[in-house]
Scaffold this motif. Structure first.
Motif, PDB file in Angstrom:
ATOM      1  N   ALA A   4       0.834  -1.207   0.000  1.00  0.00           N
ATOM      2  CA  ALA A   4       0.000   0.000   0.000  1.00  0.00           C
ATOM      3  C   ALA A   4       0.868   1.255   0.000  1.00  0.00           C
ATOM      4  O   ALA A   4       0.583   2.213  -0.716  1.00  0.00           O
ATOM      5  CB  ALA A   4      -0.933  -0.004   1.199  1.00  0.00           C
ATOM      6  N   GLU A   5       1.945   1.263   0.786  1.00  0.00           N
ATOM      7  CA  GLU A   5       2.848   2.417   0.820  1.00  0.00           C
ATOM      8  C   GLU A   5       3.538   2.624  -0.520  1.00  0.00           C
ATOM      9  O   GLU A   5       3.610   3.747  -1.022  1.00  0.00           O
ATOM     10  CB  GLU A   5       3.908   2.247   1.906  1.00  0.00           C
ATOM     11  CG  GLU A   5       3.415   2.475   3.302  1.00  0.00           C
ATOM     12  CD  GLU A   5       4.492   2.281   4.341  1.00  0.00           C
ATOM     13  OE1 GLU A   5       5.676   2.045   3.980  1.00  0.00           O
ATOM     14  OE2 GLU A   5       4.170   2.358   5.536  1.00  0.00           O
ATOM     15  N   LEU A   6       4.067   1.567  -1.089  1.00  0.00           N
ATOM     16  CA  LEU A   6       4.769   1.675  -2.368  1.00  0.00           C
ATOM     17  C   LEU A   6       3.852   2.206  -3.461  1.00  0.00           C
ATOM     18  O   LEU A   6       4.201   3.134  -4.195  1.00  0.00           O
ATOM     19  CB  LEU A   6       5.332   0.318  -2.784  1.00  0.00           C
ATOM     20  CG  LEU A   6       6.018   0.282  -4.153  1.00  0.00           C
ATOM     21  CD1 LEU A   6       7.260   1.151  -4.145  1.00  0.00           C
ATOM     22  CD2 LEU A   6       6.356  -1.140  -4.533  1.00  0.00           C
ATOM     23  N   LEU A   7       2.661   1.658  -3.561  1.00  0.00           N
ATOM     24  CA  LEU A   7       1.738   2.077  -4.610  1.00  0.00           C
ATOM     25  C   LEU A   7       1.186   3.477  -4.343  1.00  0.00           C
ATOM     26  O   LEU A   7       0.953   4.240  -5.290  1.00  0.00           O
ATOM     27  CB  LEU A   7       0.620   1.054  -4.744  1.00  0.00           C
ATOM     28  CG  LEU A   7       1.108  -0.348  -5.133  1.00  0.00           C
ATOM     29  CD1 LEU A   7      -0.030  -1.347  -5.063  1.00  0.00           C
ATOM     30  CD2 LEU A   7       1.777  -0.359  -6.491  1.00  0.00           C
ATOM     31  N   HIS A  18      -1.438  -3.400 -11.800  1.00  0.00           N
ATOM     32  CA  HIS A  18      -1.055  -4.817 -11.823  1.00  0.00           C
ATOM     33  C   HIS A  18      -1.144  -5.456 -10.435  1.00  0.00           C
ATOM     34  O   HIS A  18      -1.474  -6.632 -10.315  1.00  0.00           O
ATOM     35  CB  HIS A  18       0.364  -4.948 -12.376  1.00  0.00           C
ATOM     36  CG  HIS A  18       0.822  -6.354 -12.523  1.00  0.00           C
ATOM     37  ND1 HIS A  18       0.375  -7.175 -13.535  1.00  0.00           N
ATOM     38  CD2 HIS A  18       1.666  -7.095 -11.784  1.00  0.00           C
ATOM     39  CE1 HIS A  18       0.947  -8.367 -13.415  1.00  0.00           C
ATOM     40  NE2 HIS A  18       1.723  -8.344 -12.356  1.00  0.00           N
ATOM     41  N   TYR A  19      -0.879  -4.675  -9.394  1.00  0.00           N
ATOM     42  CA  TYR A  19      -0.790  -5.244  -8.056  1.00  0.00           C
ATOM     43  C   TYR A  19      -1.985  -4.973  -7.150  1.00  0.00           C
ATOM     44  O   TYR A  19      -1.988  -5.389  -6.003  1.00  0.00           O
ATOM     45  CB  TYR A  19       0.485  -4.761  -7.361  1.00  0.00           C
ATOM     46  CG  TYR A  19       1.706  -5.407  -7.950  1.00  0.00           C
ATOM     47  CD1 TYR A  19       1.992  -6.738  -7.677  1.00  0.00           C
ATOM     48  CD2 TYR A  19       2.537  -4.710  -8.802  1.00  0.00           C
ATOM     49  CE1 TYR A  19       3.099  -7.355  -8.236  1.00  0.00           C
ATOM     50  CE2 TYR A  19       3.646  -5.318  -9.364  1.00  0.00           C
ATOM     51  CZ  TYR A  19       3.923  -6.639  -9.081  1.00  0.00           C
ATOM     52  OH  TYR A  19       5.001  -7.242  -9.634  1.00  0.00           O
ATOM     53  N   LEU A  71      -8.242   9.700  -7.485  1.00  0.00           N
ATOM     54  CA  LEU A  71      -7.805   8.390  -7.962  1.00  0.00           C
ATOM     55  C   LEU A  71      -7.747   7.475  -6.745  1.00  0.00           C
ATOM     56  O   LEU A  71      -7.339   7.891  -5.672  1.00  0.00           O
ATOM     57  CB  LEU A  71      -6.424   8.466  -8.616  1.00  0.00           C
ATOM     58  CG  LEU A  71      -6.287   9.383  -9.829  1.00  0.00           C
ATOM     59  CD1 LEU A  71      -4.863   9.316 -10.374  1.00  0.00           C
ATOM     60  CD2 LEU A  71      -7.287   9.039 -10.903  1.00  0.00           C
ATOM     61  N   TRP A  72      -8.165   6.222  -6.912  1.00  0.00           N
ATOM     62  CA  TRP A  72      -8.184   5.299  -5.792  1.00  0.00           C
ATOM     63  C   TRP A  72      -7.804   3.896  -6.246  1.00  0.00           C
ATOM     64  O   TRP A  72      -7.877   3.562  -7.417  1.00  0.00           O
ATOM     65  CB  TRP A  72      -9.563   5.265  -5.135  1.00  0.00           C
ATOM     66  CG  TRP A  72     -10.649   4.773  -6.051  1.00  0.00           C
ATOM     67  CD1 TRP A  72     -11.422   5.538  -6.878  1.00  0.00           C
ATOM     68  CD2 TRP A  72     -11.049   3.410  -6.267  1.00  0.00           C
ATOM     69  NE1 TRP A  72     -12.287   4.732  -7.580  1.00  0.00           N
ATOM     70  CE2 TRP A  72     -12.080   3.428  -7.228  1.00  0.00           C
ATOM     71  CE3 TRP A  72     -10.643   2.189  -5.752  1.00  0.00           C
ATOM     72  CZ2 TRP A  72     -12.704   2.260  -7.667  1.00  0.00           C
ATOM     73  CZ3 TRP A  72     -11.266   1.032  -6.191  1.00  0.00           C
ATOM     74  CH2 TRP A  72     -12.290   1.078  -7.130  1.00  0.00           C
ATOM     75  N   TYR A  73      -7.391   3.094  -5.269  1.00  0.00           N
ATOM     76  CA  TYR A  73      -7.185   1.668  -5.506  1.00  0.00           C
ATOM     77  C   TYR A  73      -7.439   0.927  -4.204  1.00  0.00           C
ATOM     78  O   TYR A  73      -7.446   1.525  -3.130  1.00  0.00           O
ATOM     79  CB  TYR A  73      -5.787   1.367  -6.055  1.00  0.00           C
ATOM     80  CG  TYR A  73      -4.658   1.670  -5.110  1.00  0.00           C
ATOM     81  CD1 TYR A  73      -4.289   0.758  -4.127  1.00  0.00           C
ATOM     82  CD2 TYR A  73      -3.955   2.861  -5.196  1.00  0.00           C
ATOM     83  CE1 TYR A  73      -3.252   1.025  -3.262  1.00  0.00           C
ATOM     84  CE2 TYR A  73      -2.923   3.134  -4.335  1.00  0.00           C
ATOM     85  CZ  TYR A  73      -2.569   2.213  -3.366  1.00  0.00           C
ATOM     86  OH  TYR A  73      -1.554   2.495  -2.498  1.00  0.00           O
ATOM     87  N   GLU A  74      -7.664  -0.368  -4.334  1.00  0.00           N
ATOM     88  CA  GLU A  74      -7.860  -1.221  -3.159  1.00  0.00           C
ATOM     89  C   GLU A  74      -6.904  -2.395  -3.205  1.00  0.00           C
ATOM     90  O   GLU A  74      -6.699  -2.995  -4.260  1.00  0.00           O
ATOM     91  CB  GLU A  74      -9.292  -1.753  -3.098  1.00  0.00           C
ATOM     92  CG  GLU A  74     -10.308  -0.692  -2.773  1.00  0.00           C
ATOM     93  CD  GLU A  74     -11.712  -1.239  -2.633  1.00  0.00           C
ATOM     94  OE1 GLU A  74     -11.904  -2.477  -2.737  1.00  0.00           O
ATOM     95  OE2 GLU A  74     -12.625  -0.426  -2.424  1.00  0.00           O
TER      96      GLU A  74
END
Length: 116
Positions: free
Chosen positions: A8-11, A80-81, A102-105
């Motif tokens: 989560a930190e990297l992305l 991708h991750y 922008l968001w991701y889970e």
């Protein structure tokens, strides 16, 4: 959710870096737990342009970036991750400035769930 911390930190650094590089206004990062095994990371910024693939909610995966390209690898890695991603314009209602979110889970794989 300690298992999600590193990824989560990297992305998140990719989205925050893009907000810094491509927006001249303020930006904000938000982390929110979704249930007991998912984390939603959101980045708001003042620039209203939504890059591919975030312009399509959880659409098809992004293909690899050509070796000669100057950029575009970061969003490829994000998509991708993660398990889901998306983006949408905010108009002028957030902080009176508009922009986009922008968001991701990311989620803990079922094999790592601990019975409560």
């Amino acid at each position: 959710m300690a298992q999600l911390q590193d990824s989560a930190e990297l992305l998140a650094t990719e989205l925050v870096t893009n907000a810094y590089r491509y927006s001249s206004g303020p930006a904000a990062l938000r982390l929110r737990g979704v249930g007991s095994n998912r984390l939603r990371v959101s980045v708001w910024e003042a620039n209203p342009y939504i890059p591919t693939p975030f312009d399509k909610r959880s659409g098809p995966a992004v293909g690899p970036v050509p070796a000669e390209a100057d950029g575009g690898r970061g969003l490829f890695l994000v998509c991708h991750y993660v398990e889901a991603w998306g983006g949408y314009p905010l108009g002028d209602h957030l902080f009176g400035r508009g922009g986009k979110l922008l968001w991701y889970e990311v989620g803990v794989p079922a094999a790592h769930w601990v019975a409560a």
